[in-house]
Structures are given as structure tokens and as C-alpha cells.
Design a protein around this motif. Structure first.
Motif, PDB file in Angstrom:
ATOM      1  N   ASN A  53     -48.641-134.389  -6.784  1.00 57.22           N
ATOM      2  CA  ASN A  53     -49.819-134.922  -7.478  1.00 57.22           C
ATOM      3  C   ASN A  53     -49.891-134.360  -8.895  1.00 57.22           C
ATOM      4  OD1 ASN A  53     -52.161-136.177  -8.206  1.00 57.22           O
ATOM      5  ND2 ASN A  53     -53.508-134.957  -6.887  1.00 57.22           N
ATOM      6  N   THR A  54     -49.542-135.210  -9.856  1.00 58.76           N
ATOM      7  CA  THR A  54     -49.705-134.871 -11.268  1.00 58.76           C
ATOM      8  C   THR A  54     -50.758-135.772 -11.904  1.00 58.76           C
ATOM      9  OG1 THR A  54     -47.879-136.375 -11.811  1.00 58.76           O
ATOM     10  CG2 THR A  54     -47.338-134.031 -11.557  1.00 58.76           C
TER      11      THR A  54
ATOM     12  N   LEU B  49     -48.710-129.556  -6.580  1.00 62.92           N
ATOM     13  CA  LEU B  49     -50.013-129.969  -7.098  1.00 62.92           C
ATOM     14  C   LEU B  49     -50.231-129.413  -8.497  1.00 62.92           C
ATOM     15  CD1 LEU B  49     -52.109-129.144  -3.889  1.00 62.92           C
ATOM     16  CD2 LEU B  49     -51.003-131.321  -4.455  1.00 62.92           C
TER      17      LEU B  49
ATOM     18  N   SER C 249     -45.670-139.666  -4.604  1.00 64.56           N
ATOM     19  CA  SER C 249     -46.075-139.087  -5.882  1.00 64.56           C
ATOM     20  C   SER C 249     -47.210-139.917  -6.470  1.00 64.56           C
ATOM     21  CB  SER C 249     -44.887-139.053  -6.849  1.00 64.56           C
ATOM     22  OG  SER C 249     -45.224-138.373  -8.040  1.00 64.56           O
ATOM     23  N   LEU C 250     -48.311-139.259  -6.818  1.00 63.72           N
ATOM     24  CA  LEU C 250     -49.501-139.958  -7.316  1.00 63.72           C
ATOM     25  C   LEU C 250     -49.463-140.075  -8.832  1.00 63.72           C
ATOM     26  CD1 LEU C 250     -52.345-138.322  -5.177  1.00 63.72           C
ATOM     27  CD2 LEU C 250     -50.839-140.230  -4.588  1.00 63.72           C
ATOM     28  N   HIS C 251     -49.731-141.291  -9.323  1.00 66.58           N
ATOM     29  CA  HIS C 251     -49.776-141.546 -10.765  1.00 66.58           C
ATOM     30  C   HIS C 251     -50.926-142.494 -11.085  1.00 66.58           C
ATOM     31  CE1 HIS C 251     -45.937-139.502 -11.297  1.00 66.58           C
ATOM     32  NE2 HIS C 251     -45.585-140.081 -10.159  1.00 66.58           N
TER      33      HIS C 251
ATOM     34  N   THR D  13     -59.659-144.493  -6.090  1.00 67.92           N
ATOM     35  CA  THR D  13     -58.714-143.393  -5.874  1.00 67.92           C
ATOM     36  C   THR D  13     -59.410-142.085  -5.531  1.00 67.92           C
ATOM     37  OG1 THR D  13     -58.656-142.757  -8.226  1.00 67.92           O
ATOM     38  CG2 THR D  13     -57.082-144.442  -7.468  1.00 67.92           C
TER      39      THR D  13
ATOM     40  N   TRP E   5     -58.434-141.563 -12.057  1.00 64.77           N
ATOM     41  CA  TRP E   5     -59.530-141.258 -11.137  1.00 64.77           C
ATOM     42  C   TRP E   5     -60.566-142.372 -11.226  1.00 64.77           C
ATOM     43  CZ3 TRP E   5     -64.418-138.053 -11.913  1.00 64.77           C
ATOM     44  CH2 TRP E   5     -65.057-137.844 -10.668  1.00 64.77           C
TER      45      TRP E   5
ATOM     46  N   SER F 153     -58.360-137.014  -6.162  1.00 69.19           N
ATOM     47  CA  SER F 153     -57.764-138.060  -5.330  1.00 69.19           C
ATOM     48  C   SER F 153     -57.248-137.526  -4.000  1.00 69.19           C
ATOM     49  CB  SER F 153     -56.614-138.740  -6.083  1.00 69.19           C
ATOM     50  OG  SER F 153     -57.103-139.461  -7.194  1.00 69.19           O
ATOM     51  N   VAL F 154     -57.144-136.206  -3.858  1.00 69.07           N
ATOM     52  CA  VAL F 154     -56.615-135.594  -2.633  1.00 69.07           C
ATOM     53  C   VAL F 154     -57.686-134.714  -1.994  1.00 69.07           C
ATOM     54  CG1 VAL F 154     -54.869-134.032  -1.681  1.00 69.07           C
ATOM     55  CG2 VAL F 154     -54.259-135.612  -3.533  1.00 69.07           C
TER      56      VAL F 154
ATOM     57  N   LEU G  15     -45.498-134.396  -0.860  1.00 69.24           N
ATOM     58  CA  LEU G  15     -46.533-134.934  -1.739  1.00 69.24           C
ATOM     59  C   LEU G  15     -46.480-134.257  -3.109  1.00 69.24           C
ATOM     60  CD1 LEU G  15     -49.164-136.666  -2.125  1.00 69.24           C
ATOM     61  CD2 LEU G  15     -50.427-134.618  -1.403  1.00 69.24           C
TER      62      LEU G  15
END
Length: 311
Positions: free
Chosen positions: A224-225, A250, A195-197, A204, A200, A230-231, A222
Motif C-alpha cells: 500500500n503506497t 505499508l 498493490s493499492l494505487h 476506497t 482516498w 483504505s486498509v 499486500l
């Protein structure tokens, strides 16, 4: 002090600033160039993401003492240049951290239990029980990249699910009772969920690419919030098709405009069209931190920080 508000926020923001003695003007429609012509009148501005606060804008703002962004990040502002002009930068990640944590958890549980797909199928008259058999969060290893306000909020939500939570962050000693900080090597060897936190930043930007994905020992889910850029969507689609990524939730997309209010200015990319057809992908329009409660909390946080600094 005289403040120009450039985005519409909760009314309490202006009400409470006015009660504290600040003078408030509002301009939610003028082009950036028009605002630049009068910005020298103001000591502060309050904005979400309507346009970039760049060197040209800052040079025109000769009296500016602060820029307050009603949101978590400051990437729409030329931070080094603003700081070189002794302009105070104010953000409010505390204001929507709970909303983001809840949204990330909701996406993860929906993916694990095929809720979106099952809902569509039942509404279409299909009663597909075995095809929608879920998996449980209990016993899984959840990995959080970035362990600031948002990551900590999500980790706290995970405490009741009997899962192990790891965090990876470029800062040292950020782990707490809710998440154990580990190296990237350990992170990629162990986790079942990523999980992305993260904000930007150059570090990243396009972080989750083919090389990064292939560095994981196990297939993973995955979430992404954080920030869409970043993805790498093309690499994500490839990994979803190969099974390297089991599913994706997403809330943010690589193609978002800086204002976060619009998605495309041109035709959809082929990889995004393919992403839209995938049953193991859940999408939402950058609303993880966008709740009734967070609108109030964000405004309250900005007011509190402006008053604490300038009164």
C-alpha cells in the motif's frame, strides 16, 4: 495574479512563477483561521496538506481562481464546493509517479527476499540462511487496484520481471501493454500480490477489510503506497496472523493525520502495536513519492499547469 503559498516546496516553484509574472506571498505557519482572514486578497493558493480547504475557507476566498496541491490527490479539498465556485483544482500526480512505482517495487522485493529481517539478524550476529530463503517475483501474478498514474508507473517497472500484471479499476478500458484489466472476480481468483494505487474516496475508505481479504482465492502479499485509510489495520493483522496475507509493505497507515506529517495524536492502538512486531511487515513514513527528484518534478508540474491555465 496574486498567489499565497501555504507549504514550503522546492524553490523553483516560486522562482518560475515569479519569472512568469505572478506575485507570490508565503505563509507557512499561520493557523487556518488566520489565513482565512486575508485569503480574499489572493487569486490562487499552493498547498500540500497543511490543513483542509473546506467550505468556510472557500467562502472566505472570494477572489480565488485556483487551488494547486503539490501532490497526487485532492482529498484535503472540498472538491464539489470548490468546483461550484468555478475554482480550478490542480494536482501533480505526474510529478511523483516514478518515485511511487520504484518504492512499491522496492517494498515488494524486500518482502519476497526477507531483506529487512535478514539485515537485522546479521547485525545481531545471527547467520540464518534457511530461515531467510526468499521467493521470486518471476512467474507471479501481480494485481494493481487503481490504474492511473501510480499504477501505470508500477506496472512499467514490473515488465522486466517476467510476471503477469493485472489491473482492476472502476473506470473501463484503462489497461495497456503493461497490465491487463480484469474484473474483480478474476482479480481475486488469480493474483499473488495486491498493490493499492487508489485515491482516498468514499469507495476506497476501509476498502481492504476482512470481507475483501477473504474474497481472495490464494494467500497474497499486500503493498500500500496509496492512502492508509483504505486498509483496516485490525483486519490486516488478523489476516497476517492466519496466513491469508503473506506479508505487507505499508508506506501509509490508517492512523495518519490529514497533513501526513504526524502519525498519532493519542495512544497507539493494540493492533498497530502488534503490527510493529511482525517480521513480514515493512513500514515507511509516507515517503513513496518523496524523493529528491520528485520534489523537483512536482514543483515543475504545478508551475507548468498554472502557467498553461492562467497565462
Amino acid at each position: 495574479m496574486k498567489i499565497l503559498h501555504l507549504d514550503n516546496n522546492h524553490p523553483l516553484l516560486i522562482e518560475q512563477l515569479a519569472a512568469a509574472g505572478f506575485e507570490n506571498d508565503e505563509d507557512y505557519t499561520s493557523a487556518k483561521e488566520v489565513v482565512e482572514q486575508r485569503i480574499a486578497e489572493y487569486d490562487g493558493i499552493v498547498i500540500r496538506s497543511r490543513f483542509n480547504i473546506d467550505k468556510t475557507f472557500i467562502d472566505a476566498a472570494t477572489q480565488l481562481q485556483f487551488i494547486a496541491r503539490v501532490g497526487a490527490g485532492l482529498e484535503s479539498i472540498d472538491i464539489p464546493y470548490a468546483e461550484s465556485k468555478d475554482i480550478q483544482l490542480i494536482a501533480a500526480p505526474e510529478g511523483n509517479k516514478n518515485a511511487v512505482g520504484e518504492h512499491a517495487l522496492g517494498m515488494l522485493l524486500s518482502l519476497f527476499n526477507n531483506l529487512n529481517r535478514a539485515d537485522r539478524e546479521v547485525k545481531a550476529g545471527q547467520w540464518n540462511r534457511e530461515g531467510n530463503r526468499g521467493v521470486e517475483l518471476d512467474g507471479k501474478i501481480v494485481g494493481l487496484i487503481g490504474y492511473g498514474n501510480m499504477g501505470k508507473s508500477f506496472a512499467k517497472k514490473l515488465k522486466g520481471f517476467n510476471c503477469t500484471t493485472f489491473c482492476y479499476d472502476i473506470k473501463e478500458d484503462v489497461g495497456n501493454k503493461n497490465a491487463t484489466q480484469v474484473s474483480l472476480k478474476t482479480f481475486q481468483e488469480m493474483v499473488d500480490v495486491v498493490s493499492l494505487h487508489t485515491p482516498w474516496t468514499p469507495q476506497t475508505n476501509k476498502m481492504v477489510d476482512a470481507d475483501f481479504i477473504n474474497g481472495f482465492k490464494k494467500p497474497f502479499w499486500l503493498i500500500n503506497t496509496a492512502r492508509g485509510k483504505s486498509v483496516v489495520t485490525k483486519d490486516l493483522v488478523t489476516a497476517l496472523k492466519s496466513g491469508k496475507i503473506l506479508g505487507a509493505g505499508l508506506d501509509v497507515l490508517e492512523y495518519e493525520k490529514l497533513s501526513f506529517e504526524h502519525l498519532f495524536s493519542s495512544e497507539m492502538s493494540p493492533e498497530f502495536k502488534e503490527l510493529l512486531t511482525m517480521d513480514n511487515v515493512i513500514l515507511s513514513p509516507h515517503i513513496a513519492g518523496w524523493t529528491v527528484e520528485s520534489k523537483i518534478k512536482l514543483a515543475e508540474t504545478i508551475v507548468e499547469k498554472i502557467i498553461d491555465t492562467f497565462k
